[in-house]
Design an enzyme around this catalytic site. Sequence first.
Site, PDB file in Angstrom:
ATOM      1  N   ASP A 144      -6.477   4.063 -51.560  1.00  0.00           N
ATOM      2  CA  ASP A 144      -4.964   4.072 -51.825  1.00  0.00           C
ATOM      3  C   ASP A 144      -4.438   5.507 -52.017  1.00  0.00           C
ATOM      4  O   ASP A 144      -3.744   5.845 -51.378  1.00  0.00           O
ATOM      5  CB  ASP A 144      -4.391   3.068 -53.039  1.00  0.00           C
ATOM      6  CG  ASP A 144      -3.020   3.061 -53.427  1.00  0.00           C
ATOM      7  OD1 ASP A 144      -2.366   3.030 -52.393  1.00  0.00           O
ATOM      8  OD2 ASP A 144      -2.524   3.250 -54.387  1.00  0.00           O
ATOM      9  N   CYS A 198       2.406 -10.197 -35.394  1.00  0.00           N
ATOM     10  CA  CYS A 198       3.724 -10.884 -36.077  1.00  0.00           C
ATOM     11  C   CYS A 198       4.327 -11.779 -34.941  1.00  0.00           C
ATOM     12  O   CYS A 198       5.122 -12.613 -35.073  1.00  0.00           O
ATOM     13  CB  CYS A 198       4.714  -9.792 -36.330  1.00  0.00           C
ATOM     14  SG  CYS A 198       3.985  -8.997 -37.876  1.00  0.00           S
TER      15      CYS A 198
END
Length: 411
Positions: A144, A198
């Site tokens: 991260d 998507c």
Amino acid sequence: MKVKGSESMDTALLKEKIQKKSKELGIDKIGFASAAPFDHLAQGMQESKELGHTTGFEHPILEERIYPEKIFDSPKTIISIALAYPTLPSQKPERVKGERRGAFARASWGEDYHFILSRRMEALIEYIKSEVNQEDVAFKPMVDTGELIDVRVAERAGIGFVGKNGLLVTKEFGSYVYLGELITNIEFPVDAPVDYGCGDCTRCVDFCPTNALLGNGKMNAQRCLSYQTQTKGFMPKEYRKKMGHVIYGCDICQQVCPYNKGKDFHLHPEMEPSVEETHPLLKPLVTISNKEFKERFGKMAGSWRGKKPLQRNAIIALANYRDKTAVPLLLKVMKEDMRPVMKGTAAWAVSEIISESSEELIHYFTEMLEKARKIEATTKEEADLVIELEEAIQTLHEKLPKNPEEGSYDD
């Protein structure tokens, strides 16, 4: 590269062994990507920065985010890993009469994922070193806060695809995964990108309450509620009501994603949420001590900015609940808390909670605010506090009944 135990063993076989071992180490998905530059991302990243769409939490040196060779000597492969996290608590929070609860977004449940992933990657590194018969083998683990963009590494490694909300979506676990990666100078066979995406779905874009998502995998991160709940100053008013009662993060774009329907995995004990932490009572949080905050919330990822943003958000959540029982506490914050952000947010909250029928209370609180705003502002936070107080006074005036003959507010 030669490997201990067999002169003929190659990195393809080593990769198979690593894939098998990763399951034993508690890694839910693993993929292998080329360490070639991510230069196709450069233009978009530069444009986001110029448009003011970044948060400042990102690694500041653009080249180091794009070129692995800038941060690691002779990179050959990037190993990407994913761990699935829970989406439903194992038990419901207890109802406490007269008390409201806030909520942390799911990515902050349980132990801070940075520590969990770091332990998994260190174990993976130790295993690979034990298998490889070379002293100069090297690794750079990141979670991260590293230079590279986790979702783009994972996408290249075939873990999943980057959805229109900018999150990594896997077929098995949806987008409810933590990501980490290892750069290494071992050249492994790489994995292919996934063959799903998507399509025409725009649910995450349509349901984003602040219109932060741009529909192409990018976002105006300044508008994302997840970012807004982590800022340290006054939260802009346009986001306060949209925050609801979630005091850290935002899950809306994940909750509406078809890939996440029915996904709830409890694979790692460290990630199991304690509902008293993930859904804390709001009023006690407003006055929590530093010691208690560290003991209760210190292990969570959502505590990394300290207690002040969460206390501010707890006050906003109380206002969004229209919790009249919180008014005495908020008046106490106004009188006793020396932090401008807390004072100003409490003033806004009371002006939102008090109803038109509470005329006497409106007069009392307005008088308090009039006195409080007569300060000499020497800092930006104090200047912002004065603005908050003046706007709260205006909100209260608008709630007073008008004198029908004079057309003015009856003071």
